[in-house]
Design an enzyme around this catalytic site. Structure first.
Site, PDB file in Angstrom:
ATOM      1  N   GLN A   1       0.835  -1.200   0.000  1.00  0.00           N
ATOM      2  CA  GLN A   1       0.000   0.000   0.000  1.00  0.00           C
ATOM      3  C   GLN A   1       0.870   1.251   0.000  1.00  0.00           C
ATOM      4  OE1 GLN A   1      -3.157  -0.427   2.777  1.00  0.00           O
ATOM      5  NE2 GLN A   1      -3.772   1.703   2.738  1.00  0.00           N
TER       6      GLN A   1
ATOM      7  N   SER B   1       4.503  -6.290   2.899  1.00  0.00           N
ATOM      8  CA  SER B   1       3.179  -6.191   3.510  1.00  0.00           C
ATOM      9  C   SER B   1       2.112  -6.766   2.574  1.00  0.00           C
ATOM     10  CB  SER B   1       2.898  -4.733   3.892  1.00  0.00           C
ATOM     11  OG  SER B   1       1.700  -4.610   4.624  1.00  0.00           O
ATOM     12  N   LEU B   2       1.200  -5.941   2.080  1.00  0.00           N
ATOM     13  CA  LEU B   2       0.191  -6.376   1.124  1.00  0.00           C
ATOM     14  C   LEU B   2       0.806  -7.139  -0.043  1.00  0.00           C
ATOM     15  CD1 LEU B   2      -2.559  -6.156  -0.499  1.00  0.00           C
ATOM     16  CD2 LEU B   2      -1.717  -3.928  -1.258  1.00  0.00           C
TER      17      LEU B   2
ATOM     18  N   ARG C   1      -8.815  -8.517   3.638  1.00  0.00           N
ATOM     19  CA  ARG C   1      -7.746  -7.906   4.444  1.00  0.00           C
ATOM     20  C   ARG C   1      -7.972  -6.406   4.582  1.00  0.00           C
ATOM     21  NH1 ARG C   1      -2.548  -5.448   3.631  1.00  0.00           N
ATOM     22  NH2 ARG C   1      -0.860  -6.399   4.884  1.00  0.00           N
TER      23      ARG C   1
ATOM     24  N   HIS D   1       0.527  -3.332  11.232  1.00  0.00           N
ATOM     25  CA  HIS D   1       1.647  -4.146  11.698  1.00  0.00           C
ATOM     26  C   HIS D   1       2.002  -3.861  13.156  1.00  0.00           C
ATOM     27  CE1 HIS D   1       2.086  -5.728   7.708  1.00  0.00           C
ATOM     28  NE2 HIS D   1       2.114  -4.504   7.222  1.00  0.00           N
TER      29      HIS D   1
ATOM     30  N   GLN E   1       1.185 -11.784   9.981  1.00  0.00           N
ATOM     31  CA  GLN E   1       1.764 -10.588   9.367  1.00  0.00           C
ATOM     32  C   GLN E   1       1.128  -9.275   9.816  1.00  0.00           C
ATOM     33  OE1 GLN E   1       0.767  -8.690   5.853  1.00  0.00           O
ATOM     34  NE2 GLN E   1       2.484  -9.475   4.693  1.00  0.00           N
TER      35      GLN E   1
END
Length: 296
Positions: free
Chosen positions: A9, A88-89, A113, A195, A244
């Site tokens: 992102q 991440s994503l 998500r 996170h 995660q």
């Protein structure tokens, strides 16, 4: 060995994906499939929407995922990696690239998500901040000693760390880190504490969705944000993906491990050049480039 890496992102931009839609029949078909799966025309927003439109959570994450995955599929035989990783994503994009997830299942998980993270953000005011110019250990120590909830969210590259947590705690930590010698502390324009332990409600929701999704044996290892090491076991990949959302993205350590395991070239697949820039700060000796349809 070739490594493919996938952004997260923040890499989105207005007009993203339109060139692929116009140049590739494969891309056009997949974009139309995505509209059906999501239940709204995300292509309208990606191709014609404003930067503000693209910030909408239900749009941002699927848009970045679609750009990465569709670019990879449009490249066809050129799209062959020895190892993959995603920031991440981007980890979900990487899991489609190595055939662990199908395009459709990956998109459904990305959408779930995004919605789960948005709901978690609304439960408690929270924020994130980039810390520039300090060693990891100093940032870790300050986070541990700051009252309330603040933790490291991203180890992006040497000297660039992102912290995440309750607004007041993040602000206090920024003040202390500035006094400790940080070149800059920048509060980020995000909706919440990604996170960090504050994402626990989202983690629980996403974990349920992951459990109900088929994960196949990958065709090459994925280096996951949580462990930083090569993983090929589908059950282990699932477990790490569930962790995660509440654990830090260890990007620096992941790239270093991939290089130690033989990666000599990195190709960023998706919008922007953020990961390529981070890679150069981690290790300038390895080749870094961006995938484009002209690679066909």
């Amino acid at each position: 060995m070739k490594a493919f890496i996938f952004p997260g992102q923040g890499a989105q931009f207005t007009g993203m994906g339109l060139d692929m839609y116009e140049k590739s029949d494969i891309a056009q078909h997949l974009f139309e499939d995505a509209n059906s799966i999501l239940g709204f025309n995300i292509t309208d927003i990606m191709f014609e929407g404003s930067a503000e439109d693209l910030k909408d959570t239900k749009v941002t994450q699927p848009a970045v995922y679609l750009h990465s995955v569709i670019l990879g599929k449009a490249l066809g035989k050129k799209f062959q990696a020895d190892m993959v990783a995603g920031h991440s994503l981007g980890e979900l994009s990487a899991l489609v690239a190595n055939a662990t997830l199908t395009f459709e299942d990956g998109l459904k998980l990305v959408s779930q998500r995004a919605m789960a993270m948005q709901k978690a953000c609304e439960l408690q005011p929270s924020s994130m901040a980039a810390i520039i110019g300090l060693d990891n250990e100093i940032v870790e120590k300050v986070c541990a000693e700051t009252p309330g909830m603040v933790a490291i969210a991203n180890y992006n590259c040497p000297g660039q760390i992102v912290i995440s947590g309750q607004i007041e705690s993040v602000n206090k930590a920024c003040k202390t880190l500035k006094e400790a010698g940080a070149r800059a502390t920048l509060v980020l324009p995000v909706g919440g504490a990604f996170h960090s332990p504050l994402m626990e409600p989202a983690r629980e929701e996403l974990a349920a969705a992951i459990e109900n999704t088929v994960f196949s044996k990958p065709n090459c290892p994925i280096y996951q944000n949580v462990t930083t090491t090569a993983v090929i076991n589908a059950d282990e990949i699932k477990k790490n993906l569930m962790l995660q959302l509440t654990a830090p993205v260890k990007w620096t350590q992941t790239i270093q491990q991939m290089i130690a395991d033989g990666a000599t070239s990195f190709t960023e697949v998706g919008p922007g050049k953020v990961l390529r820039g981070l890679l150069r700060r981690i290790d300038r000796s390895v080749e870094a480039k961006n995938a484009t349809l002209s690679d066909e």
